[in-house]
Design an enzyme around this catalytic site. Structure first.
Site, PDB file in Angstrom:
ATOM      1  N   ASP A   1      81.655-124.445  67.567  1.00 40.55           N
ATOM      2  CA  ASP A   1      81.653-123.360  66.581  1.00 40.55           C
ATOM      3  C   ASP A   1      82.624-122.234  66.892  1.00 40.55           C
ATOM      4  O   ASP A   1      82.512-121.156  66.337  1.00 40.55           O
ATOM      5  CB  ASP A   1      80.243-122.795  66.430  1.00 40.55           C
ATOM      6  CG  ASP A   1      79.895-121.824  67.535  1.00 40.55           C
ATOM      7  OD1 ASP A   1      80.218-122.127  68.695  1.00 40.55           O
ATOM      8  OD2 ASP A   1      79.326-120.773  67.229  1.00 40.55           O
ATOM      9  N   GLU A   2      83.582-122.492  67.744  1.00 39.90           N
ATOM     10  CA  GLU A   2      84.438-121.409  68.200  1.00 39.90           C
ATOM     11  C   GLU A   2      85.839-121.928  68.458  1.00 39.90           C
ATOM     12  O   GLU A   2      85.991-123.007  69.025  1.00 39.90           O
ATOM     13  CB  GLU A   2      83.888-120.947  69.548  1.00 39.90           C
ATOM     14  CG  GLU A   2      83.641-119.488  69.713  1.00 39.90           C
ATOM     15  CD  GLU A   2      83.175-119.243  71.129  1.00 39.90           C
ATOM     16  OE1 GLU A   2      83.942-118.664  71.893  1.00 39.90           O
ATOM     17  OE2 GLU A   2      82.060-119.654  71.476  1.00 39.90           O
TER      18      GLU A   2
ATOM     19  N   ASP B   1      84.405-117.349  65.397  1.00 35.80           N
ATOM     20  CA  ASP B   1      83.129-117.727  66.012  1.00 35.80           C
ATOM     21  C   ASP B   1      82.059-117.765  64.914  1.00 35.80           C
ATOM     22  O   ASP B   1      81.802-116.754  64.267  1.00 35.80           O
ATOM     23  CB  ASP B   1      82.775-116.687  67.089  1.00 35.80           C
ATOM     24  CG  ASP B   1      81.555-117.093  67.893  1.00 35.80           C
ATOM     25  OD1 ASP B   1      81.082-118.242  67.748  1.00 35.80           O
ATOM     26  OD2 ASP B   1      81.061-116.234  68.646  1.00 35.80           O
TER      27      ASP B   1
HETATM   28 MG   LIG Z   1      78.905-118.746  67.672  1.00 38.38          MG
END
Ligand SMILES: [Mg+2]
Length: 353
Positions: free
Chosen positions: A102-103, A8
């Site tokens: 983003d993960e 993350d």
């Molecule tokens: Mg994040």
């Protein structure tokens, strides 16, 4: 036994903006459209010191931190960085399940570099992401997705937390129930009414009791409390859709579809909010009395996050139906939303529909 990593990025959109404009470093930076009606997409760690959080309304943020600097989101840039990050993942495994820009979950039970442990893989990936993008990522390492996701949050920012199989029980017992993904305000209030605060409190309930109180989610809670989550990392997630439809008692002309469609959009909105699913694509489905199915879709650059947007999108899709089809009578109308983003990404103001 699987080895799962949840990666993350830290305050992703805000961190990208700080990288692009280093003079902003150390200042409270907020990525959001600067309008009282919009919501924060990402807050830099400096801004978080003032209590600013993603999904908070800009109106509230202005009161908490009047000096915050607002930057309008640049999604093409975030997408470009996101694809650099995914290429880093791909050097270690092909079992990659992105959750948002983003993960991602990675299954590194076997990894291309033959690194001895998932922890080594996670650290190598974090170092390589920093090298390629100049941005920091946090990682959680665990035997399953549920625990890896919790773990990635444990040492944020720029940290790693490992839950080896032998430590799963010790980690889970004192865990506050709000840390379980999927537990929102409503479920948490219900837990508290039942005098349940930690995972340890959950263990006193049988599967049937949990299902009595929480429906199907009760079964999942029963398993999660025991550290059990068998969901595999799924690299090619079939595009999910949340949808609803209605079949008319009597076939209706095109001109009368508006009203039921608006009701459907409102009902669908309720479902989406309950599921915490916010998507970018709206699909309209119609079935003629001759059982011909017509669909029309529209994709927005940011997720729909207000019921009016869904209604407007549904109605505008209706306008895109060809005249030749409009002369039919219709037996069914449906509407669906897909291309979901994580909750954290939601809250951007929708541009012109
Ligand atoms: Mg994040």
């Amino acid at each position: 036994m699987r080895k799962i990593i949840h990666v993350d990025m830290d305050a992703f959109y805000a961190s990208v903006e700080l990288r692009e404009n280093p003079s902003l470093k150390g200042k409270p930076v907020v990525v959001a459209w600067d309008s009282g009606r919009s919501v924060i997409c990402a807050a830099s760690y400096e801004a978080r010191k003032y209590g600013l959080r993603s999904a908070m309304s800009v109106a509230k943020a202005r009161i908490l931190c009047p000096q915050a600097i607002y930057i309008a989101p640049q999604f093409p840039l975030y997408r470009a960085v996101s694809s650099q990050i995914r290429s880093v993942f791909a050097r270690y495994t092909d079992l990659i399940e992105p959750l948002s820009l983003d993960e991602a979950y990675l299954d590194v039970t076997a990894n291309f570099k033959n690194l001895p442990s998932a922890t080594a893989v996670a650290n190598a990936i974090r170092a390589e992401i920093l090298d390629v993008t100049g941005l920091t990522a946090s990682a959680g390492v665990a035997p399953n997705k549920f625990l890896a996701k919790i773990a990635s949050d444990w040492r944020k920012p720029n940290g790693i937390f490992v839950i080896p199989p032998s430590r799963v029980q010790a980690f889970l017992l004192p865990l506050p129930l709000q840390k379980i993904p999927g537990v929102g305000k409503v479920t948490l209030a219900k837990f508290h009414r039942l005098n349940m605060f930690t995972v340890n409190d959950l263990l006193g309930y049988s599967e049937a009791e949990l299902m009595y109180h929480f429906g199907r989610y009760g079964r999942r809670l029963y398993n999660l409390a025991r550290g059990v989550d068998e969901r595999p990392v799924e690299p090619n997630q079939v595009a999910q859709q949340v949808s609803t439809e209605t079949t008319f008692e009597q076939d209706i002309p095109f001109g009368e579809i508006n009203q039921p469609l608006i009701l459907l959009c409102e009902r669908l909105w309720g479902q989406l909010v309950r599921k915490k699913k916010f998507g970018c694509t709206v699909t309209l489905k119609l079935k003629t009395n001759a059982f011909r199915i017509i669909t029309r879709s529209k994709t927005f650059s940011v997720p729909l996050h207000m019921p009016e947007h869904l209604v407007q999108a549904g109605l505008s899709l209706l306008e895109r139906v060809d005249d030749e089809i409009k002369s039919n009578k219709f037996r069914l109308v449906g509407v669906g939303v897909s291309q979901f983003v994580e909750e954290e990404e939601v809250g951007m103001q929708l541009p012109l529909l």
